[in-house]
Design a protein around this motif. Structure first.
Motif, PDB file in Angstrom:
ATOM      1  N   GLY A  93     -40.684  24.729 -42.834  1.00  0.00           N
ATOM      2  CA  GLY A  93     -42.063  24.384 -43.145  1.00  0.00           C
ATOM      3  C   GLY A  93     -42.436  24.654 -44.584  1.00  0.00           C
ATOM      4  N   SER A  94     -43.431  23.910 -45.079  1.00  0.00           N
ATOM      5  CA  SER A  94     -43.821  24.055 -46.488  1.00  0.00           C
ATOM      6  C   SER A  94     -44.961  25.049 -46.692  1.00  0.00           C
ATOM      7  CB  SER A  94     -44.204  22.694 -47.077  1.00  0.00           C
ATOM      8  OG  SER A  94     -45.426  22.233 -46.543  1.00  0.00           O
ATOM      9  N   VAL A  95     -45.383  25.748 -45.625  1.00  0.00           N
ATOM     10  CA  VAL A  95     -46.328  26.854 -45.736  1.00  0.00           C
ATOM     11  C   VAL A  95     -45.680  28.053 -45.046  1.00  0.00           C
ATOM     12  CG1 VAL A  95     -48.660  27.686 -45.266  1.00  0.00           C
ATOM     13  CG2 VAL A  95     -48.264  25.243 -45.652  1.00  0.00           C
ATOM     14  N   LYS A  96     -45.556  29.183 -45.769  1.00  0.00           N
ATOM     15  CA  LYS A  96     -44.760  30.285 -45.236  1.00  0.00           C
ATOM     16  C   LYS A  96     -45.582  31.501 -44.823  1.00  0.00           C
ATOM     17  CE  LYS A  96     -41.542  29.274 -44.716  1.00  0.00           C
ATOM     18  NZ  LYS A  96     -40.984  28.147 -43.910  1.00  0.00           N
ATOM     19  N   GLY A  97     -46.760  31.687 -45.379  1.00  0.00           N
ATOM     20  CA  GLY A  97     -47.529  32.897 -45.107  1.00  0.00           C
ATOM     21  C   GLY A  97     -47.880  33.064 -43.643  1.00  0.00           C
ATOM     22  N   ALA A  98     -48.387  32.009 -43.013  1.00  0.00           N
ATOM     23  CA  ALA A  98     -48.857  32.095 -41.632  1.00  0.00           C
ATOM     24  C   ALA A  98     -47.722  32.396 -40.674  1.00  0.00           C
ATOM     25  CB  ALA A  98     -49.559  30.793 -41.237  1.00  0.00           C
ATOM     26  N   ILE A  99     -46.588  31.730 -40.834  1.00  0.00           N
ATOM     27  CA  ILE A  99     -45.491  31.916 -39.891  1.00  0.00           C
ATOM     28  C   ILE A  99     -44.849  33.296 -40.045  1.00  0.00           C
ATOM     29  CG2 ILE A  99     -43.626  30.902 -41.297  1.00  0.00           C
ATOM     30  CD1 ILE A  99     -42.710  29.479 -38.671  1.00  0.00           C
ATOM     31  N   CYS A 100     -44.758  33.779 -41.284  1.00  0.00           N
ATOM     32  CA  CYS A 100     -44.207  35.125 -41.491  1.00  0.00           C
ATOM     33  C   CYS A 100     -45.137  36.192 -40.920  1.00  0.00           C
ATOM     34  CB  CYS A 100     -43.957  35.371 -42.977  1.00  0.00           C
ATOM     35  SG  CYS A 100     -42.560  34.438 -43.649  1.00  0.00           S
ATOM     36  N   LYS A 176     -48.920  29.747 -52.864  1.00  0.00           N
ATOM     37  CA  LYS A 176     -49.776  29.452 -54.013  1.00  0.00           C
ATOM     38  C   LYS A 176     -49.141  28.401 -54.914  1.00  0.00           C
ATOM     39  CE  LYS A 176     -50.086  32.416 -57.413  1.00  0.00           C
ATOM     40  NZ  LYS A 176     -50.467  33.589 -58.238  1.00  0.00           N
ATOM     41  N   HIS A 177     -47.875  28.594 -55.247  1.00  0.00           N
ATOM     42  CA  HIS A 177     -47.236  27.700 -56.212  1.00  0.00           C
ATOM     43  C   HIS A 177     -46.890  26.341 -55.607  1.00  0.00           C
ATOM     44  CE1 HIS A 177     -47.186  30.590 -59.418  1.00  0.00           C
ATOM     45  NE2 HIS A 177     -46.581  31.486 -58.646  1.00  0.00           N
ATOM     46  N   SER A 182     -46.693  20.413 -55.004  1.00  0.00           N
ATOM     47  CA  SER A 182     -46.423  19.517 -53.883  1.00  0.00           C
ATOM     48  C   SER A 182     -47.691  19.096 -53.145  1.00  0.00           C
ATOM     49  CB  SER A 182     -45.457  20.170 -52.891  1.00  0.00           C
ATOM     50  OG  SER A 182     -45.278  19.372 -51.744  1.00  0.00           O
ATOM     51  N   HIS A 183     -48.420  20.073 -52.624  1.00  0.00           N
ATOM     52  CA  HIS A 183     -49.550  19.749 -51.762  1.00  0.00           C
ATOM     53  C   HIS A 183     -50.663  19.021 -52.514  1.00  0.00           C
ATOM     54  CE1 HIS A 183     -48.241  23.293 -48.955  1.00  0.00           C
ATOM     55  NE2 HIS A 183     -47.320  22.359 -49.104  1.00  0.00           N
ATOM     56  N   LEU A 184     -50.939  19.438 -53.749  1.00  0.00           N
ATOM     57  CA  LEU A 184     -51.962  18.760 -54.546  1.00  0.00           C
ATOM     58  C   LEU A 184     -51.543  17.329 -54.882  1.00  0.00           C
ATOM     59  CD1 LEU A 184     -54.709  19.069 -55.944  1.00  0.00           C
ATOM     60  CD2 LEU A 184     -53.494  19.862 -57.991  1.00  0.00           C
ATOM     61  N   SER A 185     -50.253  17.126 -55.125  1.00  0.00           N
ATOM     62  CA  SER A 185     -49.750  15.783 -55.406  1.00  0.00           C
ATOM     63  C   SER A 185     -49.991  14.854 -54.227  1.00  0.00           C
ATOM     64  CB  SER A 185     -48.252  15.827 -55.722  1.00  0.00           C
ATOM     65  OG  SER A 185     -47.991  16.617 -56.853  1.00  0.00           O
ATOM     66  N   HIS A 186     -49.781  15.359 -53.031  1.00  0.00           N
ATOM     67  CA  HIS A 186     -49.964  14.524 -51.847  1.00  0.00           C
ATOM     68  C   HIS A 186     -51.440  14.167 -51.627  1.00  0.00           C
ATOM     69  CE1 HIS A 186     -45.790  15.494 -50.866  1.00  0.00           C
ATOM     70  NE2 HIS A 186     -45.841  14.514 -49.986  1.00  0.00           N
ATOM     71  N   ILE A 187     -52.325  15.153 -51.754  1.00  0.00           N
ATOM     72  CA  ILE A 187     -53.722  14.840 -51.460  1.00  0.00           C
ATOM     73  C   ILE A 187     -54.329  13.933 -52.537  1.00  0.00           C
ATOM     74  CG2 ILE A 187     -54.963  16.767 -52.576  1.00  0.00           C
ATOM     75  CD1 ILE A 187     -56.437  16.970 -49.748  1.00  0.00           C
ATOM     76  N   HIS A 238     -55.638  27.991 -50.764  1.00  0.00           N
ATOM     77  CA  HIS A 238     -55.053  27.521 -52.022  1.00  0.00           C
ATOM     78  C   HIS A 238     -55.403  26.066 -52.281  1.00  0.00           C
ATOM     79  CE1 HIS A 238     -52.985  31.241 -52.623  1.00  0.00           C
ATOM     80  NE2 HIS A 238     -52.215  31.098 -51.568  1.00  0.00           N
ATOM     81  N   MET A 239     -55.456  25.253 -51.224  1.00  0.00           N
ATOM     82  CA  MET A 239     -55.771  23.837 -51.383  1.00  0.00           C
ATOM     83  C   MET A 239     -57.181  23.637 -51.949  1.00  0.00           C
ATOM     84  SD  MET A 239     -53.354  21.709 -50.767  1.00  0.00           S
ATOM     85  CE  MET A 239     -54.417  20.268 -50.819  1.00  0.00           C
ATOM     86  N   ILE A 240     -58.146  24.353 -51.419  1.00  0.00           N
ATOM     87  CA  ILE A 240     -59.527  24.198 -51.873  1.00  0.00           C
ATOM     88  C   ILE A 240     -59.650  24.568 -53.352  1.00  0.00           C
ATOM     89  CG2 ILE A 240     -61.874  25.117 -51.639  1.00  0.00           C
ATOM     90  CD1 ILE A 240     -61.334  25.286 -48.613  1.00  0.00           C
ATOM     91  N   ALA A 241     -59.017  25.669 -53.741  1.00  0.00           N
ATOM     92  CA  ALA A 241     -59.068  26.088 -55.142  1.00  0.00           C
ATOM     93  C   ALA A 241     -58.404  25.056 -56.050  1.00  0.00           C
ATOM     94  CB  ALA A 241     -58.387  27.451 -55.299  1.00  0.00           C
ATOM     95  N   ALA A 242     -57.274  24.509 -55.616  1.00  0.00           N
ATOM     96  CA  ALA A 242     -56.556  23.526 -56.432  1.00  0.00           C
ATOM     97  C   ALA A 242     -57.340  22.216 -56.536  1.00  0.00           C
ATOM     98  CB  ALA A 242     -55.177  23.273 -55.841  1.00  0.00           C
ATOM     99  N   ILE A 243     -57.941  21.781 -55.431  1.00  0.00           N
ATOM    100  CA  ILE A 243     -58.729  20.543 -55.446  1.00  0.00           C
ATOM    101  C   ILE A 243     -59.943  20.701 -56.357  1.00  0.00           C
ATOM    102  CG2 ILE A 243     -60.187  19.023 -54.046  1.00  0.00           C
ATOM    103  CD1 ILE A 243     -58.217  19.577 -51.723  1.00  0.00           C
ATOM    104  N   ASP A 244     -60.602  21.862 -56.304  1.00  0.00           N
ATOM    105  CA  ASP A 244     -61.740  22.108 -57.190  1.00  0.00           C
ATOM    106  C   ASP A 244     -61.328  22.024 -58.653  1.00  0.00           C
ATOM    107  OD1 ASP A 244     -63.604  22.425 -55.185  1.00  0.00           O
ATOM    108  OD2 ASP A 244     -63.459  24.616 -55.122  1.00  0.00           O
ATOM    109  N   ALA A 245     -60.179  22.610 -58.978  1.00  0.00           N
ATOM    110  CA  ALA A 245     -59.693  22.567 -60.361  1.00  0.00           C
ATOM    111  C   ALA A 245     -59.369  21.133 -60.778  1.00  0.00           C
ATOM    112  CB  ALA A 245     -58.455  23.449 -60.500  1.00  0.00           C
ATOM    113  N   TYR A 246     -58.796  20.366 -59.857  1.00  0.00           N
ATOM    114  CA  TYR A 246     -58.452  18.964 -60.141  1.00  0.00           C
ATOM    115  C   TYR A 246     -59.716  18.128 -60.372  1.00  0.00           C
ATOM    116  CZ  TYR A 246     -56.118  14.443 -59.647  1.00  0.00           C
ATOM    117  OH  TYR A 246     -55.637  13.180 -59.860  1.00  0.00           O
ATOM    118  N   ILE A 247     -60.713  18.342 -59.522  1.00  0.00           N
ATOM    119  CA  ILE A 247     -61.982  17.614 -59.668  1.00  0.00           C
ATOM    120  C   ILE A 247     -62.641  17.935 -61.015  1.00  0.00           C
ATOM    121  CG2 ILE A 247     -64.352  17.446 -58.790  1.00  0.00           C
ATOM    122  CD1 ILE A 247     -63.159  17.761 -55.967  1.00  0.00           C
TER     123      ILE A 247
END
Length: 279
Positions: A93-100, A176-177, A182-187, A238-247
């Motif tokens: 998976g591409s998100v690791k915090g929750a599963i760990c 975070k990274h 990756s995730h910001l590129s997709h959205i 992390h997504m919300i923070a990255a999207i805000d920065a992109y906007i």
């Protein structure tokens, strides 16, 4: 090894094919909620046959968890509850915090190795799987100190045999990274596709006038919603923070156009060009 793939799509199926090619899998079994996918995976010689999750837990030396991240933690707990001693489980998976976090206190935690191979395409399902997907790619192993050392070494070897280079980081740093690269590129690709479809009602114009720049930028918009909605939710903070920065960056560039600030736009584009030094 006897290997079971939980989720016989692009990533899980491609791992199965590479393990067979490398001679690392004596038998390969599949577990999937879709009987159609299991049958297709058998037809494509990705797996030898489909089995139940319970059976996979009892017979496997290695289990590859390649499901959407929204269900991965619950399935992993179930696997850890029933696997035999010595079986190794890795996820992709591409998100690791929750599963760990979900299995941090499980008595069989050390049998799990948290992985994220940085590989994929915009396609999904068993038909999308192919040999060589991981050649020349990076595999990230997270929280290695929480896993059995021998299990980590075996997983490292597995990805090396598939042509990947292993690197290590903690799960929070990873999440975070990976948002930025990756995730910001997709959205943003999804947003571009939606914008163009809303503004350009004549599909022929999109097809006839789209150049290679649009095609490459919007390629990720073809990616599976079933996979990406859970990823965005799992990495929400992390997504919300990255999207805000992109906007904010888009608003800044918009203001340069509105106010005819060509020198500032020139400087910003040249600054953006510095990505050439990295990629």
């Amino acid at each position: 090894m006897i290997v079971s793939i939980i989720g016989v799509g692009l990533i899980g199926g491609s791992i199965a094919l590479d393990l067979k090619k490398a001679g690392l899998a004596k038998q390969t079994f599949g577990v999937d909620r879709s009987e159609v996918n299991l049958q297709k995976a058998v037809e494509l010689n990705i797996i030898d046959k489909g089995v139940s999750l319970d059976e996979a837990c009892q017979i496997s030396d290695l289990i590859i968890l390649a499901t959407p991240v929204s269900v991965a933690s619950d399935i992993l707990i179930e696997i850890l509850d029933f696997i035999k001693t010595g079986t190794i489980i890795l996820d992709v998976g591409s998100v690791k915090g929750a599963i760990c976090k979900a299995i941090a206190n499980h008595p069989k935690r050390k049998q799990f190795v948290a992985c994220h191979p940085i590989a994929g395409t915009e396609f999904s399902g068993p038909e999308a799987a192919f040999t060589g997907l991981f050649q020349g790619k990076i595999n990230i192993i997270c929280n290695q100190e929480e896993s059995d050392k021998e299990a980590v070494q075996k997983v490292k070897h597995l990805f090396e045999q598939m042509g990947s280079t292993n690197i290590f980081m903690d799960s929070s740093t990873h999440d975070k990274h990976i948002t930025y690269v990756s995730h910001l590129s997709h959205i943003t690709s999804f947003a571009l596709s939606l914008t163009v479809q809303a503004l350009e009602k004549d599909e022929k114009n999109i097809f006839n006038m789209a150049g290679s720049g649009f095609e490459s930028t919007v390629r990720l918009a073809k990616s599976s919603a079933d996979m990406w909605v859970p990823i965005f939710q799992a990495n929400k903070e992390h997504m919300i923070a990255a999207i805000d920065a992109y906007i904010n960056e888009m608003k800044r560039l918009k203001s340069f156009i509105e106010n005819n600030e060509n020198e500032k736009m020139q400087a910003s584009i040249e600054q953006a060009n510095n990505i050439r030094k990295i990629l």
